[in-house]
Design a protein around this motif. Structure first.
Motif, PDB file in Angstrom:
ATOM      1  N   GLU A 179      -2.664  16.667  -9.591  1.00 31.66           N
ATOM      2  CA  GLU A 179      -3.533  17.810  -9.327  1.00 31.66           C
ATOM      3  C   GLU A 179      -4.680  17.415  -8.395  1.00 31.66           C
ATOM      4  OE1 GLU A 179      -4.657  21.700  -9.189  1.00 31.66           O
ATOM      5  OE2 GLU A 179      -2.847  20.893 -10.132  1.00 31.66           O
ATOM      6  N   TYR A 180      -5.164  16.196  -8.544  1.00 30.12           N
ATOM      7  CA  TYR A 180      -6.191  15.687  -7.630  1.00 30.12           C
ATOM      8  C   TYR A 180      -5.634  15.638  -6.207  1.00 30.12           C
ATOM      9  CZ  TYR A 180      -9.365  12.475  -5.286  1.00 30.12           C
ATOM     10  OH  TYR A 180     -10.240  11.906  -4.377  1.00 30.12           O
ATOM     11  N   GLN A 181      -4.408  15.150  -6.052  1.00 32.57           N
ATOM     12  CA  GLN A 181      -3.786  15.061  -4.730  1.00 32.57           C
ATOM     13  C   GLN A 181      -3.546  16.450  -4.144  1.00 32.57           C
ATOM     14  OE1 GLN A 181      -0.317  12.576  -5.398  1.00 32.57           O
ATOM     15  NE2 GLN A 181      -1.565  11.069  -6.472  1.00 32.57           N
ATOM     16  N   PHE A 182      -3.171  17.401  -4.985  1.00 29.72           N
ATOM     17  CA  PHE A 182      -2.996  18.795  -4.552  1.00 29.72           C
ATOM     18  C   PHE A 182      -4.316  19.343  -4.017  1.00 29.72           C
ATOM     19  CE2 PHE A 182      -2.131  23.355  -6.190  1.00 29.72           C
ATOM     20  CZ  PHE A 182      -1.642  23.748  -4.953  1.00 29.72           C
ATOM     21  N   MET A 183      -5.407  18.990  -4.672  1.00 31.42           N
ATOM     22  CA  MET A 183      -6.731  19.433  -4.260  1.00 31.42           C
ATOM     23  C   MET A 183      -7.126  18.812  -2.921  1.00 31.42           C
ATOM     24  SD  MET A 183     -10.283  19.128  -6.451  1.00 31.42           S
ATOM     25  CE  MET A 183     -10.127  17.331  -6.674  1.00 31.42           C
ATOM     26  N   VAL A 184      -6.881  17.512  -2.761  1.00 34.04           N
ATOM     27  CA  VAL A 184      -7.262  16.794  -1.545  1.00 34.04           C
ATOM     28  C   VAL A 184      -6.414  17.219  -0.354  1.00 34.04           C
ATOM     29  CG1 VAL A 184      -7.296  14.498  -0.460  1.00 34.04           C
ATOM     30  CG2 VAL A 184      -8.183  14.812  -2.783  1.00 34.04           C
ATOM     31  N   GLY A 185      -5.137  17.478  -0.596  1.00 34.81           N
ATOM     32  CA  GLY A 185      -4.238  17.856   0.484  1.00 34.81           C
ATOM     33  C   GLY A 185      -3.439  16.703   1.047  1.00 34.81           C
ATOM     34  N   GLY A 186      -3.489  15.545   0.380  1.00 37.73           N
ATOM     35  CA  GLY A 186      -2.712  14.404   0.850  1.00 37.73           C
ATOM     36  C   GLY A 186      -2.896  13.199  -0.036  1.00 37.73           C
ATOM     37  N   GLN A 187      -2.079  12.186   0.209  1.00 36.65           N
ATOM     38  CA  GLN A 187      -2.130  10.939  -0.552  1.00 36.65           C
ATOM     39  C   GLN A 187      -1.652   9.801   0.332  1.00 36.65           C
ATOM     40  OE1 GLN A 187      -3.173   9.781  -3.530  1.00 36.65           O
ATOM     41  NE2 GLN A 187      -2.346   7.750  -3.068  1.00 36.65           N
ATOM     42  N   TRP A 188      -2.418   8.724   0.376  1.00 33.18           N
ATOM     43  CA  TRP A 188      -2.017   7.527   1.119  1.00 33.18           C
ATOM     44  C   TRP A 188      -0.734   6.939   0.553  1.00 33.18           C
ATOM     45  CZ3 TRP A 188      -1.172   2.668  -0.848  1.00 33.18           C
ATOM     46  CH2 TRP A 188      -0.941   1.658   0.078  1.00 33.18           C
ATOM     47  N   VAL A 189       0.143   6.457   1.452  1.00 27.69           N
ATOM     48  CA  VAL A 189       1.343   5.742   1.002  1.00 27.69           C
ATOM     49  C   VAL A 189       1.550   4.410   1.711  1.00 27.69           C
ATOM     50  CG1 VAL A 189       2.589   7.767   0.155  1.00 27.69           C
ATOM     51  CG2 VAL A 189       2.819   7.108   2.560  1.00 27.69           C
ATOM     52  N   ALA A 190       0.974   4.236   2.921  1.00 26.44           N
ATOM     53  CA  ALA A 190       1.173   2.962   3.636  1.00 26.44           C
ATOM     54  C   ALA A 190       0.178   2.855   4.790  1.00 26.44           C
ATOM     55  CB  ALA A 190       2.600   2.869   4.175  1.00 26.44           C
ATOM     56  N   HIS A 191      -0.028   1.593   5.251  1.00 22.90           N
ATOM     57  CA  HIS A 191      -0.755   1.368   6.508  1.00 22.90           C
ATOM     58  C   HIS A 191      -0.049   0.227   7.244  1.00 22.90           C
ATOM     59  CE1 HIS A 191      -2.653  -1.764   4.079  1.00 22.90           C
ATOM     60  NE2 HIS A 191      -3.243  -0.843   3.331  1.00 22.90           N
ATOM     61  N   PRO A 192       1.067   0.557   7.915  1.00 21.01           N
ATOM     62  CA  PRO A 192       1.874  -0.456   8.590  1.00 21.01           C
ATOM     63  C   PRO A 192       1.042  -1.300   9.559  1.00 21.01           C
ATOM     64  CG  PRO A 192       3.025   1.644   8.539  1.00 21.01           C
ATOM     65  CD  PRO A 192       1.632   1.904   8.059  1.00 21.01           C
ATOM     66  N   GLY A 193       1.154  -2.620   9.433  1.00 23.56           N
ATOM     67  CA  GLY A 193       0.412  -3.509  10.303  1.00 23.56           C
ATOM     68  C   GLY A 193      -0.985  -3.821   9.816  1.00 23.56           C
ATOM     69  N   ASP A 194      -1.393  -3.175   8.719  1.00 25.28           N
ATOM     70  CA  ASP A 194      -2.739  -3.350   8.161  1.00 25.28           C
ATOM     71  C   ASP A 194      -3.803  -2.929   9.182  1.00 25.28           C
ATOM     72  OD1 ASP A 194      -1.753  -4.224   5.678  1.00 25.28           O
ATOM     73  OD2 ASP A 194      -1.498  -6.255   6.465  1.00 25.28           O
ATOM     74  N   VAL A 195      -4.766  -3.772   9.495  1.00 18.70           N
ATOM     75  CA  VAL A 195      -5.833  -3.387  10.420  1.00 18.70           C
ATOM     76  C   VAL A 195      -5.359  -3.622  11.853  1.00 18.70           C
ATOM     77  CG1 VAL A 195      -8.186  -3.844  11.176  1.00 18.70           C
ATOM     78  CG2 VAL A 195      -7.632  -3.888   8.740  1.00 18.70           C
ATOM     79  N   ILE A 196      -5.261  -2.536  12.614  1.00 17.84           N
ATOM     80  CA  ILE A 196      -4.712  -2.597  13.971  1.00 17.84           C
ATOM     81  C   ILE A 196      -5.524  -1.688  14.894  1.00 17.84           C
ATOM     82  CG2 ILE A 196      -2.351  -3.092  13.171  1.00 17.84           C
ATOM     83  CD1 ILE A 196      -1.694  -0.124  13.658  1.00 17.84           C
ATOM     84  N   ASP A 197      -5.203  -1.765  16.180  1.00 19.85           N
ATOM     85  CA  ASP A 197      -5.767  -0.836  17.162  1.00 19.85           C
ATOM     86  C   ASP A 197      -4.862   0.381  17.273  1.00 19.85           C
ATOM     87  OD1 ASP A 197      -8.013  -2.413  18.001  1.00 19.85           O
ATOM     88  OD2 ASP A 197      -6.618  -3.700  19.097  1.00 19.85           O
ATOM     89  N   TYR A 198      -5.456   1.569  17.224  1.00 22.58           N
ATOM     90  CA  TYR A 198      -4.687   2.789  17.429  1.00 22.58           C
ATOM     91  C   TYR A 198      -5.600   3.855  18.015  1.00 22.58           C
ATOM     92  CZ  TYR A 198      -6.582   4.440  12.878  1.00 22.58           C
ATOM     93  OH  TYR A 198      -7.389   4.827  11.828  1.00 22.58           O
ATOM     94  N   THR A 199      -5.038   5.010  18.282  1.00 23.88           N
ATOM     95  CA  THR A 199      -5.800   6.094  18.914  1.00 23.88           C
ATOM     96  C   THR A 199      -5.885   7.292  17.993  1.00 23.88           C
ATOM     97  OG1 THR A 199      -5.105   5.390  21.125  1.00 23.88           O
ATOM     98  CG2 THR A 199      -5.932   7.644  20.906  1.00 23.88           C
ATOM     99  N   VAL A 200      -7.062   7.870  17.911  1.00 22.97           N
ATOM    100  CA  VAL A 200      -7.263   9.129  17.198  1.00 22.97           C
ATOM    101  C   VAL A 200      -7.238  10.252  18.238  1.00 22.97           C
ATOM    102  CG1 VAL A 200      -8.842  10.519  15.805  1.00 22.97           C
ATOM    103  CG2 VAL A 200      -8.633   8.049  15.385  1.00 22.97           C
ATOM    104  N   ASN A 201      -6.335  11.200  18.054  1.00 27.50           N
ATOM    105  CA  ASN A 201      -6.167  12.314  18.991  1.00 27.50           C
ATOM    106  C   ASN A 201      -6.755  13.590  18.407  1.00 27.50           C
ATOM    107  OD1 ASN A 201      -3.225  10.635  19.309  1.00 27.50           O
ATOM    108  ND2 ASN A 201      -4.438  10.967  21.155  1.00 27.50           N
TER     109      ASN A 201
END
Length: 217
Positions: free
Chosen positions: A97-119
């Protein structure tokens, strides 16, 4: 004066104490009356409907049914909810129900801390106004998300660290409704020092303002 509750805890790797202090300072600077507390006990001790905004900063923890119920009830009734990264998107893995409220849930972060782009996908939205696509160095969150979210920014996976998700476009900032409340989430902010990135801090600050219950709501 708007009232806000910031509660923090869980995994120390996300700097919840430091993050809570930064968020408290941000909201105080913006004229909020802020209560900051460690742990989920505050959810049964405080009068949650009296707050206009609640900011959870808790990762990989647990929540009792008697704590979750007043939280979801307060939000459904109109108390705004806003947060970032694992502090809101990976708080209570068993609490659907908490996840339903938030609208999402983390499942992975491939590569851990990496460089990427926010669009930025909604440059016309007040939360994203004046912010263009920007590079980011952090965990690139792969999330299970609600299709009813109003997505404001995304990130695209290259497949370098998990070839089967090459080209996947993932929501990274969104807003939504839960009952009468406004809910805002940003996946940015793995460590407290990321608040030094102007775009990350601005997006969260504006998102918290948007989520705050407005007079008459």
């Amino acid at each position: 004066m708007s009232k806000a509750l910031v509660f923090w805890g869980g995994w120390d790797g996300h700097d919840p104490k430091e993050g809570g202090e930064i968020v408290e300072q941000m909201l105080t600077e913006d004229g909020y009356d802020v209560t900051r507390a460690e742990g989920t006990g505050i959810l049964t001790e405080a009068d949650l409907p009296s707050f206009d905004l609640i900011v959870p900063i808790v990762t990989m923890s647990s929540i009792k049914d008697e704590e979750l119920k007043p939280l979801t009830e307060a939000v459904r009734a109109g108390t705004g909810l806003a947060g970032y990264h694992g502090g809101m998107g990976d708080s209570f893995r068993q609490a659907t129900e908490y996840q339903f409220m938030v609208g999402g849930q983390w499942v992975a972060h491939p590569g851990d801390v990496i460089d990427y782009t926010v669009n930025v996908t909604r440059p016309d939205d007040p939360v994203m106004e004046g912010i263009e696509d920007f590079p980011y160095h952090s965990e690139q969150y792969y999330l299970h998300t609600d299709p009813s979210n109003e997505v404001l920014a995304t990130t695209t996976f290259t497949g370098e660290h998990a070839h089967w998700i090459d080209g996947v476009v993932m929501p990274v900032v969104w807003k939504r409704r839960y009952g009468k409340a406004r809910v805002f989430y940003s996946a940015l902010g793995h460590k407290a020092h990321e608040f030094e990135v102007p775009q990350m801090k601005t997006i969260l600050r504006r998102g918290m303002h948007w989520a705050t219950r407005q007079p008459g709501e």
